[in-house]
Design an enzyme around this catalytic site. Structure first.
Site, PDB file in Angstrom:
ATOM      1  N   ASP A 180      42.421  43.571  38.283  1.00 40.66           N
ATOM      2  CA  ASP A 180      42.996  44.379  37.201  1.00 40.66           C
ATOM      3  C   ASP A 180      41.923  44.931  36.274  1.00 40.66           C
ATOM      4  OD1 ASP A 180      42.237  41.980  36.050  1.00 40.66           O
ATOM      5  OD2 ASP A 180      44.267  41.270  35.680  1.00 40.66           O
ATOM      6  N   ASN A 195      51.525  33.092  29.726  1.00 38.33           N
ATOM      7  CA  ASN A 195      52.929  33.446  29.974  1.00 38.33           C
ATOM      8  C   ASN A 195      53.244  33.446  31.471  1.00 38.33           C
ATOM      9  OD1 ASN A 195      51.630  35.705  30.885  1.00 38.33           O
ATOM     10  ND2 ASN A 195      52.401  37.080  29.301  1.00 38.33           N
ATOM     11  N   HIS A 247      51.458  34.997  33.830  1.00 39.16           N
ATOM     12  CA  HIS A 247      51.071  36.191  34.605  1.00 39.16           C
ATOM     13  C   HIS A 247      49.942  35.869  35.580  1.00 39.16           C
ATOM     14  CE1 HIS A 247      48.001  37.722  31.334  1.00 39.16           C
ATOM     15  NE2 HIS A 247      47.367  37.022  32.247  1.00 39.16           N
ATOM     16  N   GLU A 269      52.870  40.918  34.261  1.00 38.48           N
ATOM     17  CA  GLU A 269      53.499  40.259  33.120  1.00 38.48           C
ATOM     18  C   GLU A 269      54.917  39.818  33.477  1.00 38.48           C
ATOM     19  OE1 GLU A 269      51.521  39.438  31.005  1.00 38.48           O
ATOM     20  OE2 GLU A 269      50.532  41.026  29.881  1.00 38.48           O
TER      21      GLU A 269
HETATM   22  C1  GLP Z   1      43.651  37.951  31.872  1.00 40.74           C
HETATM   23  C2  GLP Z   1      43.406  38.352  33.315  1.00 40.74           C
HETATM   24  C3  GLP Z   1      44.014  37.348  34.261  1.00 40.74           C
HETATM   25  C4  GLP Z   1      43.564  35.960  33.875  1.00 40.74           C
HETATM   26  C5  GLP Z   1      44.076  35.637  32.500  1.00 40.74           C
HETATM   27  C6  GLP Z   1      43.738  34.257  32.014  1.00 40.74           C
HETATM   28  O1  GLP Z   1      44.894  38.281  31.450  1.00 40.74           O
HETATM   29  N1  GLP Z   1      43.943  39.636  33.603  1.00 40.74           N
HETATM   30  O2  GLP Z   1      43.638  37.667  35.596  1.00 40.74           O
HETATM   31  O3  GLP Z   1      44.021  35.014  34.810  1.00 40.74           O
HETATM   32  O4  GLP Z   1      43.511  36.578  31.613  1.00 40.74           O
HETATM   33  O5  GLP Z   1      42.525  34.286  31.307  1.00 40.74           O
HETATM   34  P1  GLP Z   1      41.653  33.013  30.989  1.00 40.74           P
HETATM   35  O6  GLP Z   1      41.068  32.595  32.289  1.00 40.74           O
HETATM   36  O7  GLP Z   1      40.595  33.509  30.037  1.00 40.74           O
HETATM   37  O8  GLP Z   1      42.541  31.994  30.395  1.00 40.74           O
END
Ligand code: GLP
Length: 260
Positions: free
Chosen positions: A82, A153, A155, A160
């Site tokens: 993404d 959440n 995702h 989302e």
């Molecule tokens: C972002 C990314 C996700 C990731 C998430 C969790 O939203 N698009 O791919 O899994 O963050 O982030 P973190 O690893 O910093 O908790």
């Protein structure tokens, strides 16, 4: 919606490590093994990669394996999950910047084998761009391995809550919790983009192997829902419960609410 409140996670697919370092090293080892296996077969390894804090130590370990144990990335083709929309590739908050800084600049991957959604196209070009990204993954025969983190959440990528299980790469509105969590990188909520391009859930579940890594107690609530809860679009990662090719890799803190 599939009702599954009685389904327990398949514990064969779950490994809990004493620390984030050990969980990350294990994850890196699985990725390295795939790269090596593909090299032996004379094939490319098609990797789906993630951003965020979670995979940082995985990438550090992969860099170590490259520098000190001869792991080459010359046969790796990568597709990132993404990217924020809009954002410039030069912005420090962009996932292009993140990937270069945390992995690509330190290994021997070929520049032309790197794919990260670029969101500097105009809004009327986005759907075509997303379809091209989806088709590009298919043109390589699909993803051999997808690395995933998980949002608070539920995702995966930026799919989302409410994302359809058959969704493909597309533009999506970011959830308020996702934007709040991104303040850490953007400094202020007003600076956090409202949208992103993300691979779809269907894009992700087509991967031949999926590693979901979750670290720290702040992920424990959502891990419980994702692994033990009802399979529903409200928790996009819950769909992974139905897939044989998924492996959940947790540290002890992320696993604290899961009963064995
Ligand atoms: C972002 C990314 C996700 C990731 C998430 C969790 O939203 N698009 O791919 O899994 O963050 O982030 P973190 O690893 O910093 O908790």
């Amino acid at each position: 919606m599939i009702k599954s409140s009685n389904i327990q996670p398949d514990f064969d697919k779950l490994t809990v490590y004493d620390s984030a370092v050990l969980a990350s090293k294990y994850t890196a080892k699985k990725i390295a093994e795939l790269i090596l296996q593909k090299q032996k077969e004379g094939n490319r390894a098609i990797l789906g990669l993630a951003t965020g804090n979670t995979p940082k130590m995985v990438y550090q370990e992969l860099i170590r394996l490259h520098k000190y144990e001869g792991l080459s990335f010359s046969n790796v083709v990568s597709f990132n999950l993404d990217e924020y929309y809009p954002i410039s590739v030069n912005d420090e908050q962009s996932y292009t910047y993140f990937m270069n800084n945390n992995l690509f600049n330190h290994v021997d991957i070929t520049q032309e084998n790197i794919h990260i959604p670029h969101t500097d196209c105009s809004s009327n070009q986005i759907s075509e761009y997303c379809l091209d990204y989806e088709n590009k993954i298919k043109s390589y025969g699909g993803l051999d391995l997808q690395l995933l983190g998980i949002g608070r959440n539920g995702h995966i990528g930026f799919n989302e809550p409410g994302s359809k299980f058959d969704s493909i790469t597309r533009l999506i509105d970011l959830h308020p919790l996702t934007r709040e969590d991104a303040i850490e990188n953007f400094g202020d909520l007003d600076n956090v983009p409202h949208q992103a391009i993300t691979m779809g859930i269907n894009t992700i579940v087509q991967a031949k192997k999926i590693l979901l890594l979750a670290l720290g107690e702040r992920k424990s609530e959502i891990i419980k829902k994702a692994l033990n809860g009802t399979i529903a679009t409200e928790v996009p990662s819950s769909i992974l419960q139905t897939l044989p090719q998924v492996e959940y890799i947790l540290d002890r803190e992320a696993a604290v609410l899961i009963q064995k």
